[in-house]
Write a protein that holds these residues in place. Structure first.
Motif, short mmCIF file in Angstrom:
data_model
loop_
_atom_site.label_atom_id
_atom_site.label_comp_id
_atom_site.label_asym_id
_atom_site.label_seq_id
_atom_site.Cartn_x
_atom_site.Cartn_y
_atom_site.Cartn_z
N GLN A 108 -1.13 -3.97 4.79
CA GLN A 108 -1.92 -4.18 6.02
C GLN A 108 -1.17 -3.71 7.24
OE1 GLN A 108 -2.72 -8.35 5.88
NE2 GLN A 108 -4.06 -8.19 4.11
N HIS A 109 0.15 -3.90 7.24
CA HIS A 109 0.93 -3.53 8.42
C HIS A 109 1.45 -2.10 8.37
CE1 HIS A 109 0.69 -7.38 10.29
NE2 HIS A 109 1.00 -7.96 9.15
N GLY A 110 1.05 -1.37 7.32
CA GLY A 110 1.36 0.06 7.29
C GLY A 110 2.82 0.40 7.01
N THR A 111 3.57 -0.54 6.40
CA THR A 111 4.97 -0.22 6.11
C THR A 111 5.26 -0.20 4.61
OG1 THR A 111 5.59 -2.55 6.23
CG2 THR A 111 5.81 -1.28 8.26
N ALA A 112 4.23 -0.45 3.80
CA ALA A 112 4.47 -0.65 2.36
C ALA A 112 5.17 0.54 1.69
CB ALA A 112 3.15 -0.92 1.65
N LEU A 113 4.80 1.77 2.07
CA LEU A 113 5.37 2.93 1.38
C LEU A 113 6.88 3.02 1.53
CD1 LEU A 113 2.92 5.93 1.90
CD2 LEU A 113 3.26 4.50 -0.11
N TYR A 114 7.39 2.47 2.62
CA TYR A 114 8.83 2.57 2.86
C TYR A 114 9.65 1.88 1.77
CZ TYR A 114 13.13 0.42 4.67
OH TYR A 114 14.40 -0.07 4.79
N TYR A 115 9.17 0.72 1.27
CA TYR A 115 10.00 -0.11 0.39
C TYR A 115 10.32 0.53 -0.97
CZ TYR A 115 9.66 -3.61 3.98
OH TYR A 115 9.75 -4.25 5.18
N GLY A 133 3.26 4.88 8.62
CA GLY A 133 2.05 4.10 8.88
C GLY A 133 0.80 4.85 8.47
N ILE A 134 0.69 6.10 8.92
CA ILE A 134 -0.51 6.88 8.60
C ILE A 134 -0.62 7.06 7.09
CG2 ILE A 134 -1.56 9.19 8.77
CD1 ILE A 134 -0.45 9.38 11.60
N SER A 135 0.49 7.41 6.43
CA SER A 135 0.43 7.64 4.99
C SER A 135 0.02 6.38 4.25
CB SER A 135 1.79 8.10 4.45
OG SER A 135 2.28 9.14 5.24
N PHE A 181 11.25 11.45 5.83
CA PHE A 181 9.89 10.89 5.87
C PHE A 181 9.89 9.50 6.50
CE2 PHE A 181 6.78 8.16 3.60
CZ PHE A 181 5.61 8.74 4.07
N THR A 182 10.80 8.63 6.04
CA THR A 182 10.75 7.24 6.52
C THR A 182 11.30 7.11 7.94
OG1 THR A 182 12.82 6.78 5.37
CG2 THR A 182 10.81 6.11 4.26
N SER A 183 12.00 8.14 8.43
CA SER A 183 12.52 8.01 9.80
C SER A 183 11.37 8.12 10.81
CB SER A 183 13.59 9.07 10.07
OG SER A 183 13.01 10.34 10.03
N PHE A 184 10.27 8.75 10.44
CA PHE A 184 9.11 8.82 11.34
C PHE A 184 8.17 7.66 11.04
CE2 PHE A 184 10.44 13.30 10.95
CZ PHE A 184 10.70 13.57 12.29
N VAL A 214 -3.69 5.87 4.80
CA VAL A 214 -4.49 6.89 4.11
C VAL A 214 -4.57 6.57 2.62
CG1 VAL A 214 -4.49 9.31 3.40
CG2 VAL A 214 -4.18 8.74 5.79
N VAL A 215 -3.44 6.14 2.04
CA VAL A 215 -3.44 5.78 0.62
C VAL A 215 -4.44 4.64 0.37
CG1 VAL A 215 -2.07 4.71 -1.21
CG2 VAL A 215 -1.08 6.55 0.16
N VAL A 216 -4.33 3.59 1.17
CA VAL A 216 -5.20 2.42 0.95
C VAL A 216 -6.67 2.81 1.08
CG1 VAL A 216 -5.86 0.14 1.80
CG2 VAL A 216 -3.46 0.80 1.77
#
Lengths: 384, 269
Positions: free
Chosen positions: A253-260, A285-287, A277-280, A290-292
């Motif tokens: 929901q907060h758009g940070t899941a992909l980072y982990y 957030g967008i990625s 990738f994760t530095s931006f 978009v996935v969800v």
């Protein structure tokens, strides 16, 4: 046709309404007509022709490459993973529910090497489309026998590959881009004279070998189309379920899941690319969103030609990124293989024309080299 | 999906009896798809109405699938397995205890820059993760049981002790079962690994499982995941479970031998 009993009453009670013309269809009639119309459209879709044959052929090629990729990637450690060395996994092997792994239970290194190479050859033949009706089931059994020797190291890629390949077996996957299609073009169907059993059986076998019609078209069309719809729906289920699980999670929901997960060693083969990738933050957030949303809205996006192309492009991008950034190439390739069933025939035709015009010299060269070799093979299909 | 051209498969609508055959098949496919749908969706009343066991009987094993990958919470923990072995007769106690060796770090080094790694590299990570998940659910008494040595006594004794102290009834059984299975797999794996690394005569092994979490997103630029220290839990000694000659050969081909003098004289516990 009958009208509903309430219709005349309504007319009496609302005199301001202009009187309806006689024999106006009621809501019920209209609904019945609509259902009838849909039903006959569904029936025509089911019987008149085979759909998505190019999608099925492309799915065959990519799924075969995925099997090949998995087997070749693990070739060097095959004994440790699937062969005699896999006995460290004994508690799960003993309680496994799959039947195929029992085929190779107790094989020594040498015998297992032969089995392993045979499945690699079958996968290559499946990619090339060589007698897919025989090769397909054998490859699937062989692949499951190997992969499910070690369930503790399995992933969802194994599951979609198994389920997708099983569904492909019911489709006609060799109409295009296959050796079967080529053999079919070069041979003619033999008439079956039903009065004499032996010649008739011979003719049937010969037609079967050369890929000519064996099963009546109404049945083969029906089975093929049902399998296409089943696979297409299986893909929808994957995306919608994955989307529903994701929207429950606060990190999504907060758009940070992909980072982990991208930080974990096993999913970080190219650290510089992941760190870039994760530095931006905005990109993360967008990625994530978009996935969800692509997953959640996948079925709706399939309803319209333009949104379908957007959705398929996005899932393609998503799986290519997973392949490279997360070191999961065979999971990604399997997903892309079965997504291919959702790509329309017109797109395949356009792509084929474009590629064909660019690659025709290479294609000519390939067949110039391959034809003399294939013609020398002692196969019954080559004597007309 | 639009039809581009008529293929050689084009035909007319068959007679009703034949249509009925295919429609029957279509109904089966719809039923199959419906059951898959119930299986992959989050738990819901429709699924409860069908019954989990009935559904599972249909799905498992051939249609098994789960799409809650990385969701609702994405994976954010890493596990490490570190092993040491005792080489020699346990009763005499004159053998050698090796140094600890971090297998998972060794795997990390092997998969660096590799976009298509073999799945063997995730073996200890996966087994360690499974053990760790069970451990996280265990009570203090259960942790004490798995922290003890099982060299003279068997894994069955360990299971019996775990069942005796299980405080959570049937919910705890799944964790005990998961731990015992993964402990056995790990013991088999580590015995063969240790033999390949340190030579024949491994009579017991001991493992530690480390866990660390990915730092929060907000501090991602200050703290790197690889700099986060592992928190280790050390399990007791386990009796070695050597494999067949073929199996050991597979490990010998894979595992790097320890440099000389890596082993130090040690006392059997």
């Amino acid at each position: 046709m009958t009208t509903t009993p309430t219709a005349p009453q309504q007319e009496l009670e609302t005199p301001t309404t202009p009187s309806l013309p006689p024999r106006e269809t009621s809501v019920v009639d209209a609904s019945l007509d609509l259902i009838n119309d849909w039903y006959s459209r569904a029936e025509r879709w089911l019987f008149l022709d085979k759909h998505s044959m190019r999608g099925a052929a492309f799915a065959r090629i990519l799924s075969g490459l995925s099997v090949l990729g998995i087997l070749i990637t693990n070739f060097r450690v095959r004994d440790l993973l699937f062969g005699p060395g896999s006995e460290w996994n004994k508690p799960l092997q003993d309680s496994a529910q799959y039947a195929p792994p029992r085929l190779i239970d107790g094989l020594g290194s040498g015998a297992f090497l032969i089995f392993y190479c045979a499945v690699i050859v079958l996968a290559a033949l499946w990619v090339l489309g060589w007698h897919v009706r025989i090769v397909g089931p054998l490859m699937l059994i062989g692949h499951v026998a190997i992969i499910e020797r070690i369930p503790v190291l399995g992933d969802q890629g194994d599951n979609i590959l198994r389920v997708g390949l099983f569904t492909l077996l019911f489709m006609h996957t060799s109409e295009f881009w296959s050796l079967d299609a080529r053999r079919r073009r070069r041979t003619e169907a033999v008439d079956v004279d039903r009065r004499d059993f032996l010649p008739a059986a011979g003719a049937v076998l010969r037609n079967a070998w050369n890929g000519h019609f064996l099963v009546p078209r109404w049945l083969s069309n029906g089975v093929h189309n049902i399998a296409v719809a089943t696979l297409a729906f299986q893909l929808v289920l994957i995306y919608i379920a994955a989307g529903m699980f994701k929207v429950q999670g606060t990190l999504w929901q907060h758009g940070t899941a992909l980072y982990y997960p991208l930080q974990l060693q096993e999913y970080k083969p190219l650290p510089f690319l992941t760190d870039l990738f994760t530095s931006f933050g905005v990109l993360v957030g967008i990625s994530t969103y978009v996935v969800v949303f692509t997953q959640l809205f996948f079925p709706l996006m399939m309803l319209n030609k333009i949104t379908r192309r957007i959705a398929i492009s996005l899932v393609l991008l998503f799986h290519v990124s997973i392949a490279i950034l997360m070191a999961l190439p065979w999971f990604s390739l399997s997903m892309i293989a079965f997504d291919a069933i959702w790509v329309s025939s017109s797109t395949y035709i356009a792509a084929e024309r474009w590629l064909g015009s660019r690659l025709s010299p290479e294609k000519d060269l390939f067949w110039d080299l391959a034809d003399p070799v294939i013609d020398r093979l002692p196969l019954p299909s080559h004597g007309r | 999906m639009q039809q581009i051209e008529h293929s050689r498969h084009t035909t007319s609508l068959p007679r009703p009896s034949r249509r009925a055959v295919v429609l029957g098949l279509a109904l089966l496919a719809i039923l199959h798809s419906f059951l898959i749908m119930l299986w992959v969706m989050p738990v819901n009343p429709i699924r409860d109405a069908v019954g989990n066991e009935r559904l599972s009987n249909y799905i498992n094993p051939y249609f098994e699938q789960s799409w809650s990958v990385f969701a609702p919470t994405p994976r954010r923990g890493g596990e490490n397995v570190v092993v040491r072995a005792y080489i020699g007769d346990v009763k005499k106690g004159d053998g050698t205890l090796t140094d600890w060796f971090d297998i998972t770090s060794n795997e990390d080094a092997r998969i660096k820059y590799l976009v298509n790694p073999s799945r063997i590299h995730s073996a200890t990570r996966r087994l360690g993760g499974n053990v760790n998940n069970a451990l996280a659910a265990f009570s203090a008494a259960e942790r004490k049981v798995v922290g003890a040595n099982y060299v003279e006594s068997s894994r069955k004794d360990m299971t019996a002790l775990l069942l005796k102290v299980n405080p959570r009834g049937s919910a705890g059984l799944a964790d005990i079962d998961a731990y015992v299975r993964n402990d056995e797999m790990l013991t088999r794996y580590l015995t063969m690994y240790a033999t390949a690394r340190w030579g024949d005569g491994v009579t017991m092994i001991q493992y530690r499982v480390g866990h660390r979490s990915v730092p929060n997103y907000s501090i991602r630029k200050d703290v790197k995941f690889t700099d986060v220290p592992f928190e280790y839990y050390t399990f007791g000694y386990r009796k070695a479970m050597p494999g067949s000659a073929d199996a050991q050969k597979a490990f010998d081909d894979y595992v790097d031998e320890a440099p000389p003098k890596a082993a130090t004289k040690g006392k059997a516990p």
